[in-house]
Design a protein around this motif. Structure first.
Motif, PDB file in Angstrom:
ATOM      1  N   GLY A  16      83.250  81.824 -30.156  1.00  0.00           N
ATOM      2  CA  GLY A  16      82.488  82.489 -29.102  1.00  0.00           C
ATOM      3  C   GLY A  16      83.392  83.283 -28.164  1.00  0.00           C
ATOM      4  N   ASP A  17      84.714  83.177 -28.361  1.00  0.00           N
ATOM      5  CA  ASP A  17      85.680  83.910 -27.549  1.00  0.00           C
ATOM      6  C   ASP A  17      86.150  85.149 -28.305  1.00  0.00           C
ATOM      7  OD1 ASP A  17      85.685  82.038 -25.421  1.00  0.00           O
ATOM      8  OD2 ASP A  17      87.098  80.774 -26.512  1.00  0.00           O
ATOM      9  N   PHE A  18      86.737  86.081 -27.568  1.00  0.00           N
ATOM     10  CA  PHE A  18      87.240  87.316 -28.140  1.00  0.00           C
ATOM     11  C   PHE A  18      88.646  87.583 -27.628  1.00  0.00           C
ATOM     12  CE2 PHE A  18      82.694  87.622 -28.338  1.00  0.00           C
ATOM     13  CZ  PHE A  18      82.433  88.347 -29.486  1.00  0.00           C
ATOM     14  N   GLU A  19      89.409  88.379 -28.400  1.00  0.00           N
ATOM     15  CA  GLU A  19      90.695  88.871 -27.930  1.00  0.00           C
ATOM     16  C   GLU A  19      90.712  90.375 -28.147  1.00  0.00           C
ATOM     17  OE1 GLU A  19      94.047  87.330 -30.133  1.00  0.00           O
ATOM     18  OE2 GLU A  19      92.934  87.373 -32.007  1.00  0.00           O
ATOM     19  N   CYS A  20      91.325  91.100 -27.230  1.00  0.00           N
ATOM     20  CA  CYS A  20      91.392  92.547 -27.329  1.00  0.00           C
ATOM     21  C   CYS A  20      92.678  92.929 -28.046  1.00  0.00           C
ATOM     22  CB  CYS A  20      91.339  93.181 -25.944  1.00  0.00           C
ATOM     23  SG  CYS A  20      89.753  92.918 -25.133  1.00  0.00           S
ATOM     24  N   LEU A  21      92.533  93.666 -29.156  1.00  0.00           N
ATOM     25  CA  LEU A  21      93.671  94.016 -30.002  1.00  0.00           C
ATOM     26  C   LEU A  21      93.733  95.510 -30.264  1.00  0.00           C
ATOM     27  CD1 LEU A  21      93.222  91.259 -32.753  1.00  0.00           C
ATOM     28  CD2 LEU A  21      94.761  91.190 -30.784  1.00  0.00           C
ATOM     29  N   ASP A  22      94.940  96.011 -30.406  1.00  0.00           N
ATOM     30  CA  ASP A  22      95.165  97.379 -30.851  1.00  0.00           C
ATOM     31  C   ASP A  22      95.243  97.322 -32.371  1.00  0.00           C
ATOM     32  OD1 ASP A  22      96.062  99.868 -31.597  1.00  0.00           O
ATOM     33  OD2 ASP A  22      97.813  99.873 -30.275  1.00  0.00           O
ATOM     34  N   THR A  23      94.120  97.517 -33.034  1.00  0.00           N
ATOM     35  CA  THR A  23      94.060  97.341 -34.485  1.00  0.00           C
ATOM     36  C   THR A  23      94.794  98.444 -35.251  1.00  0.00           C
ATOM     37  OG1 THR A  23      91.888  98.403 -34.562  1.00  0.00           O
ATOM     38  CG2 THR A  23      91.935  95.988 -34.418  1.00  0.00           C
ATOM     39  N   ASN A  24      95.303  99.444 -34.554  1.00  0.00           N
ATOM     40  CA  ASN A  24      96.147 100.453 -35.202  1.00  0.00           C
ATOM     41  C   ASN A  24      97.575  99.964 -35.365  1.00  0.00           C
ATOM     42  OD1 ASN A  24      94.375 102.585 -35.766  1.00  0.00           O
ATOM     43  ND2 ASN A  24      94.403 103.195 -33.625  1.00  0.00           N
ATOM     44  N   ASN A  25      97.953  98.921 -34.612  1.00  0.00           N
ATOM     45  CA  ASN A  25      99.323  98.421 -34.639  1.00  0.00           C
ATOM     46  C   ASN A  25      99.447  96.908 -34.760  1.00  0.00           C
ATOM     47  OD1 ASN A  25     100.785 100.998 -34.135  1.00  0.00           O
ATOM     48  ND2 ASN A  25      99.552 100.965 -32.273  1.00  0.00           N
ATOM     49  N   GLU A  26      98.356  96.174 -34.697  1.00  0.00           N
ATOM     50  CA  GLU A  26      98.371  94.709 -34.707  1.00  0.00           C
ATOM     51  C   GLU A  26      98.660  94.174 -36.109  1.00  0.00           C
ATOM     52  OE1 GLU A  26      98.391  90.888 -33.742  1.00  0.00           O
ATOM     53  OE2 GLU A  26      98.161  92.443 -32.223  1.00  0.00           O
ATOM     54  N   LEU A  27      99.750  93.448 -36.245  1.00  0.00           N
ATOM     55  CA  LEU A  27     100.207  92.958 -37.540  1.00  0.00           C
ATOM     56  C   LEU A  27      99.168  92.087 -38.242  1.00  0.00           C
ATOM     57  CD1 LEU A  27     102.670  92.920 -39.437  1.00  0.00           C
ATOM     58  CD2 LEU A  27     103.371  90.817 -38.300  1.00  0.00           C
ATOM     59  N   GLU A  28      98.470  91.236 -37.508  1.00  0.00           N
ATOM     60  CA  GLU A  28      97.543  90.287 -38.125  1.00  0.00           C
ATOM     61  C   GLU A  28      96.091  90.764 -38.148  1.00  0.00           C
ATOM     62  OE1 GLU A  28      98.475  86.679 -36.039  1.00  0.00           O
ATOM     63  OE2 GLU A  28     100.210  86.311 -37.317  1.00  0.00           O
ATOM     64  N   SER A  29      95.805  91.915 -37.605  1.00  0.00           N
ATOM     65  CA  SER A  29      94.465  92.531 -37.677  1.00  0.00           C
ATOM     66  C   SER A  29      94.651  94.038 -37.798  1.00  0.00           C
ATOM     67  CB  SER A  29      93.636  92.182 -36.435  1.00  0.00           C
ATOM     68  OG  SER A  29      93.084  90.897 -36.520  1.00  0.00           O
ATOM     69  N   CYS A  30      95.282  94.439 -38.851  1.00  0.00           N
ATOM     70  CA  CYS A  30      95.634  95.840 -39.067  1.00  0.00           C
ATOM     71  C   CYS A  30      94.439  96.606 -39.624  1.00  0.00           C
ATOM     72  CB  CYS A  30      96.826  95.920 -40.028  1.00  0.00           C
ATOM     73  SG  CYS A  30      97.516  97.573 -40.211  1.00  0.00           S
ATOM     74  N   GLY A  31      93.966  97.595 -38.878  1.00  0.00           N
ATOM     75  CA  GLY A  31      92.846  98.410 -39.329  1.00  0.00           C
ATOM     76  C   GLY A  31      91.482  97.892 -38.923  1.00  0.00           C
ATOM     77  N   GLY A  32      91.418  96.745 -38.292  1.00  0.00           N
ATOM     78  CA  GLY A  32      90.153  96.159 -37.862  1.00  0.00           C
ATOM     79  C   GLY A  32      90.325  94.680 -37.600  1.00  0.00           C
ATOM     80  N   CYS A  33      89.289  94.037 -37.169  1.00  0.00           N
ATOM     81  CA  CYS A  33      89.337  92.606 -36.845  1.00  0.00           C
ATOM     82  C   CYS A  33      89.382  91.785 -38.137  1.00  0.00           C
ATOM     83  CB  CYS A  33      88.119  92.199 -36.030  1.00  0.00           C
ATOM     84  SG  CYS A  33      87.963  93.060 -34.447  1.00  0.00           S
ATOM     85  N   ALA A  34      90.512  91.228 -38.444  1.00  0.00           N
ATOM     86  CA  ALA A  34      90.654  90.413 -39.661  1.00  0.00           C
ATOM     87  C   ALA A  34      89.759  89.176 -39.595  1.00  0.00           C
ATOM     88  CB  ALA A  34      92.106  90.013 -39.868  1.00  0.00           C
ATOM     89  N   SER A  35      89.458  88.707 -38.385  1.00  0.00           N
ATOM     90  CA  SER A  35      88.634  87.503 -38.242  1.00  0.00           C
ATOM     91  C   SER A  35      87.219  87.696 -38.774  1.00  0.00           C
ATOM     92  CB  SER A  35      88.594  87.065 -36.773  1.00  0.00           C
ATOM     93  OG  SER A  35      88.013  88.080 -35.961  1.00  0.00           O
ATOM     94  N   ILE A  36      86.785  88.940 -38.899  1.00  0.00           N
ATOM     95  CA  ILE A  36      85.446  89.203 -39.443  1.00  0.00           C
ATOM     96  C   ILE A  36      85.527  90.073 -40.708  1.00  0.00           C
ATOM     97  CG2 ILE A  36      84.172  88.832 -37.311  1.00  0.00           C
ATOM     98  CD1 ILE A  36      84.183  91.876 -36.860  1.00  0.00           C
ATOM     99  N   GLY A  37      86.711  90.103 -41.325  1.00  0.00           N
ATOM    100  CA  GLY A  37      86.879  90.771 -42.605  1.00  0.00           C
ATOM    101  C   GLY A  37      86.996  92.280 -42.559  1.00  0.00           C
ATOM    102  N   GLN A  38      87.237  92.856 -41.386  1.00  0.00           N
ATOM    103  CA  GLN A  38      87.330  94.315 -41.291  1.00  0.00           C
ATOM    104  C   GLN A  38      88.755  94.828 -41.413  1.00  0.00           C
ATOM    105  OE1 GLN A  38      85.385  95.288 -37.615  1.00  0.00           O
ATOM    106  NE2 GLN A  38      83.362  95.143 -38.517  1.00  0.00           N
ATOM    107  N   GLY A  39      89.753  94.015 -41.147  1.00  0.00           N
ATOM    108  CA  GLY A  39      91.141  94.447 -41.219  1.00  0.00           C
ATOM    109  C   GLY A  39      91.937  93.514 -42.103  1.00  0.00           C
ATOM    110  N   LEU A  40      93.246  93.762 -42.162  1.00  0.00           N
ATOM    111  CA  LEU A  40      94.120  92.947 -42.999  1.00  0.00           C
ATOM    112  C   LEU A  40      95.169  92.238 -42.158  1.00  0.00           C
ATOM    113  CD1 LEU A  40      94.799  95.518 -45.850  1.00  0.00           C
ATOM    114  CD2 LEU A  40      93.252  93.565 -45.917  1.00  0.00           C
ATOM    115  N   ASP A  41      95.590  91.082 -42.629  1.00  0.00           N
ATOM    116  CA  ASP A  41      96.724  90.371 -42.053  1.00  0.00           C
ATOM    117  C   ASP A  41      97.943  90.789 -42.863  1.00  0.00           C
ATOM    118  OD1 ASP A  41      98.693  88.663 -41.169  1.00  0.00           O
ATOM    119  OD2 ASP A  41      97.523  86.838 -41.432  1.00  0.00           O
ATOM    120  N   CYS A  42      98.704  91.736 -42.361  1.00  0.00           N
ATOM    121  CA  CYS A  42      99.853  92.273 -43.099  1.00  0.00           C
ATOM    122  C   CYS A  42     100.887  91.187 -43.389  1.00  0.00           C
ATOM    123  CB  CYS A  42     100.504  93.402 -42.313  1.00  0.00           C
ATOM    124  SG  CYS A  42      99.408  94.796 -41.971  1.00  0.00           S
ATOM    125  N   ALA A  43     100.978  90.193 -42.528  1.00  0.00           N
ATOM    126  CA  ALA A  43     101.943  89.105 -42.716  1.00  0.00           C
ATOM    127  C   ALA A  43     101.579  88.221 -43.911  1.00  0.00           C
ATOM    128  CB  ALA A  43     102.037  88.262 -41.448  1.00  0.00           C
TER     129      ALA A  43
END
Length: 79
Positions: A16-43
């Protein structure tokens, strides 16, 4: 501004909580929110040693022994 509100999940599911991320540069949510399947965890790229997130796309810089970077630089290939 320029950040995405990504849901925080735990082993038991959404918190129920959120975190604000720069998905253009965030290693663990690259390209979108990885927590909801929109981005990738590059690590988490198999065989990768050094990785980054560049403009919303994972970039593999080096791989562990037994792997080499792919031609497009987005993954590691077993050798």
């Amino acid at each position: 501004m320029g950040l995405t509100a990504c849901p925080i999940t735990s082993a038991s599911g959404p918190s129920g909580d959120f975190e604000c991320l720069d998905t253009n540069n965030e290693l663990e949510s690259c390209g979108g929110c990885a927590s909801i399947g929109q981005g990738l965890d590059c690590a988490a790229i198999e065989g990768a040693w050094n990785v980054g997130c560049e403009q919303g796309t994972c970039a593999v810089y080096t791989c562990i022994a037994g792997f080499r970077p792919s031609r497009d630089g987005k993954s590691c290939i077993a050798i």
